[in-house]
Scaffold this active site. Structure first.
Site, PDB file in Angstrom:
ATOM      1  N   LYS A 118      -1.386   2.733   3.270  1.00  0.00           N
ATOM      2  CA  LYS A 118      -1.587   1.294   3.080  1.00  0.00           C
ATOM      3  C   LYS A 118      -1.787   0.585   4.417  1.00  0.00           C
ATOM      4  CE  LYS A 118       0.548   0.476  -1.393  1.00  0.00           C
ATOM      5  NZ  LYS A 118       1.445  -0.374  -2.162  1.00  0.00           N
ATOM      6  N   LYS A 202      -6.807   9.570  -4.910  1.00  0.00           N
ATOM      7  CA  LYS A 202      -6.226   9.279  -6.228  1.00  0.00           C
ATOM      8  C   LYS A 202      -6.825   7.992  -6.786  1.00  0.00           C
ATOM      9  CE  LYS A 202      -2.343   6.368  -5.233  1.00  0.00           C
ATOM     10  NZ  LYS A 202      -1.178   5.756  -5.727  1.00  0.00           N
ATOM     11  N   LYS A 205      -5.910   1.068  -8.142  1.00  0.00           N
ATOM     12  CA  LYS A 205      -6.435  -0.244  -8.523  1.00  0.00           C
ATOM     13  C   LYS A 205      -6.921  -1.047  -7.328  1.00  0.00           C
ATOM     14  CE  LYS A 205      -1.627  -1.431  -9.221  1.00  0.00           C
ATOM     15  NZ  LYS A 205      -0.593  -1.284 -10.209  1.00  0.00           N
TER      16      LYS A 205
HETATM   17  P1  AMP Z   1       1.425   1.588  -8.655  1.00  0.00           P
HETATM   18  O1  AMP Z   1       0.159   1.173  -9.302  1.00  0.00           O
HETATM   19  O2  AMP Z   1       1.217   2.141  -7.278  1.00  0.00           O
HETATM   20  O3  AMP Z   1       2.523   0.564  -8.757  1.00  0.00           O
HETATM   21  O4  AMP Z   1       1.913   2.848  -9.496  1.00  0.00           O
HETATM   22  C1  AMP Z   1       2.592   2.743 -10.714  1.00  0.00           C
HETATM   23  C2  AMP Z   1       2.873   4.110 -11.288  1.00  0.00           C
HETATM   24  O5  AMP Z   1       1.666   4.771 -11.647  1.00  0.00           O
HETATM   25  C3  AMP Z   1       3.625   5.037 -10.335  1.00  0.00           C
HETATM   26  O6  AMP Z   1       4.534   5.813 -11.088  1.00  0.00           O
HETATM   27  C4  AMP Z   1       2.543   5.900  -9.783  1.00  0.00           C
HETATM   28  O7  AMP Z   1       3.009   7.162  -9.372  1.00  0.00           O
HETATM   29  C5  AMP Z   1       1.612   6.033 -10.993  1.00  0.00           C
HETATM   30  N1  AMP Z   1       0.226   6.254 -10.557  1.00  0.00           N
HETATM   31  C6  AMP Z   1      -0.519   5.405  -9.802  1.00  0.00           C
HETATM   32  N2  AMP Z   1      -1.755   5.925  -9.594  1.00  0.00           N
HETATM   33  C7  AMP Z   1      -1.777   7.130 -10.219  1.00  0.00           C
HETATM   34  C8  AMP Z   1      -2.760   8.153 -10.372  1.00  0.00           C
HETATM   35  N3  AMP Z   1      -3.980   8.036  -9.844  1.00  0.00           N
HETATM   36  N4  AMP Z   1      -2.430   9.260 -11.096  1.00  0.00           N
HETATM   37  C9  AMP Z   1      -1.217   9.385 -11.661  1.00  0.00           C
HETATM   38  N5  AMP Z   1      -0.236   8.467 -11.555  1.00  0.00           N
HETATM   39  C10 AMP Z   1      -0.508   7.346 -10.852  1.00  0.00           C
END
Ligand code: AMP
Ligand code: TRP
Length: 334
Positions: A118, A202, A205
């Site tokens: 980040k 990965k 968003k």
């Molecule tokens: P975040 O959007 O970073 O707050 O992530 C929220 C949840 O979604 C966390 O448990 C992340 O590990 C999971 N997550 C985010 N991106 C991915 C992805 N590309 N594949 C699998 N899990 C994800």
């Protein structure tokens, strides 16, 4: 921890309201939450204080919080069974984070890959906030306040949970037994859904729209994004032998179709990319349809959502404040 069935555990997880949720969030995290909610004590947070550690728009943040709350409920989180709340409504999170930061190991914190990723995206060293660096300590506070035993997340969060365990262990040995050491719970097949445009990254968003499928994307948008997804040079549909781009699409197909790998490989034995992509798009669209219908209903009923979050916040405060009080006694602050 593998995908075994869990019962009678205290489970905590959270998602940042930093943009629309995508299928990676659903397959990596929320889908597990729904299953775990049946036989465990489950607490699901919208971590808005994490979302403000990078540049954001304060005007739209309240709406993003409601978007995530609506997504949780539309996906199947039952606010009667689970506590659903917003992090900033429970002041104990930031207070415990400060207390834990007094023992958080600076060296280990400097090795957090999410921080490195980040901060790379920010323009200069001074554009990186101190809060982005201490983000994992706030996450540790989220988890430790509730006596959490299991944290269902995607693969990328494993390092933060290890740090949480280390902080808890250090606190316990320095101040006396206070915290339970949490375990990560990571799905076996969909722990890391990759970007549609770059299978080395990965799905996220914060990247370009065509790289992810949002849970709220219209059918035509989903068809277009999948049709435009990168593939490998040779059209082989094999969970072992395909290249990274197709492996990722196969993983998405498997997760949404609930078919076995053998069934899928057989189904697409002689297929072209076009056949496979259109089958994949239709499967994703059909699976998301009931979610989207419910999401639109709930999201337009703000009052109901606010009520759910208010009640959840109240329940969370009860648990969190008691733990914080215990910590303050142990640290000589009360
Ligand atoms: P975040 O959007 O970073 O707050 O992530 C929220 C949840 O979604 C966390 O448990 C992340 O590990 C999971 N997550 C985010 N991106 C991915 C992805 N590309 N594949 C699998 N899990 C994800
Ligand atoms: N850091 C997590 C992410 O980026 C979000 C999060 C914050 C979290 N606090 C948490 C996840 C507590 C699980 C438990 O996805």
């Amino acid at each position: 921890m593998p995908q075994e069935t869990l019962t009678n555990k205290t489970i905590f997880s959270g998602i940042q309201p930093s943009g629309i949720l995508h299928i990676g969030n659903y397959l990596g995290a929320i889908r597990q939450w729904i299953k775990l909610q049946q036989d465990n004590t489950t607490i699901f947070c919208i971590v808005d204080e994490h979302a403000i550690t990078v540049p954001y728009d304060p005007k739209t943040l309240p709406d993003r919080v409601l978007d995530v709350a609506a997504a949780y409920i539309a996906a199947g989180i039952d606010p009667e069974k689970s506590i659903v709340f917003v992090q900033s409504n429970v002041a104990a999170h930031t207070e415990l984070a400060w207390l834990l930061s007094t023992i958080a190991p600076y060296g280990q914190m400097s090795r957090m890959t999410q921080f490195k990723d980040k901060s790379k995206k920010l323009s200069s060293k001074d554009a990186i906030s101190l809060a982005l660096f201490s983000y994992p300590v706030l996450m540790a506070a989220d988890i430790l306040l509730y006596g959490t035993q299991v944290v269902p997340v995607g693969e990328d969060q494993k390092q933060h949970i290890e740090l949480t365990r280390d902080i808890a262990e250090k606190f316990n040995s320095q101040f006396g037994e206070t915290f339970i050491l949490p375990e990560p719970y990571i799905p076996t097949d969909s722990a890391r859904i990759m970007s549609l445009t770059d299978p080395a990254k990965k799905m996220s968003k914060s990247d370009a729209e065509k790289s992810y499928i949002a849970l709220t994307d219209a059918p035509d948008v989903i068809r277009k994004k999948i049709a435009g997804a990168v593939t490998d040079t040779e059209a082989i549909f094999s969970f072992k032998k395909s290249g990274p781009a197709v492996k990722n699409l196969l993983a998405i197909y498997k997760a949404f179709s609930d078919k076995t790998e053998e069934e899928i490989e057989k189904q697409f034995d002689d297929a072209t990319y076009k056949d496979f992509k259109s089958a994949l798009a239709e499967t994703v669209i059909t699976t998301l349809e009931p979610f989207q219908k419910k999401y639109n209903e709930i999201r337009s009923e703000d009052t109901e959502l606010r009520l759910i979050l208010g009640k959840g916040g109240h329940r969370a405060q009860g648990i969190a404040n008691a733990k914080l009080h215990e910590v303050k006694i142990k640290m000589g602050l009360v």
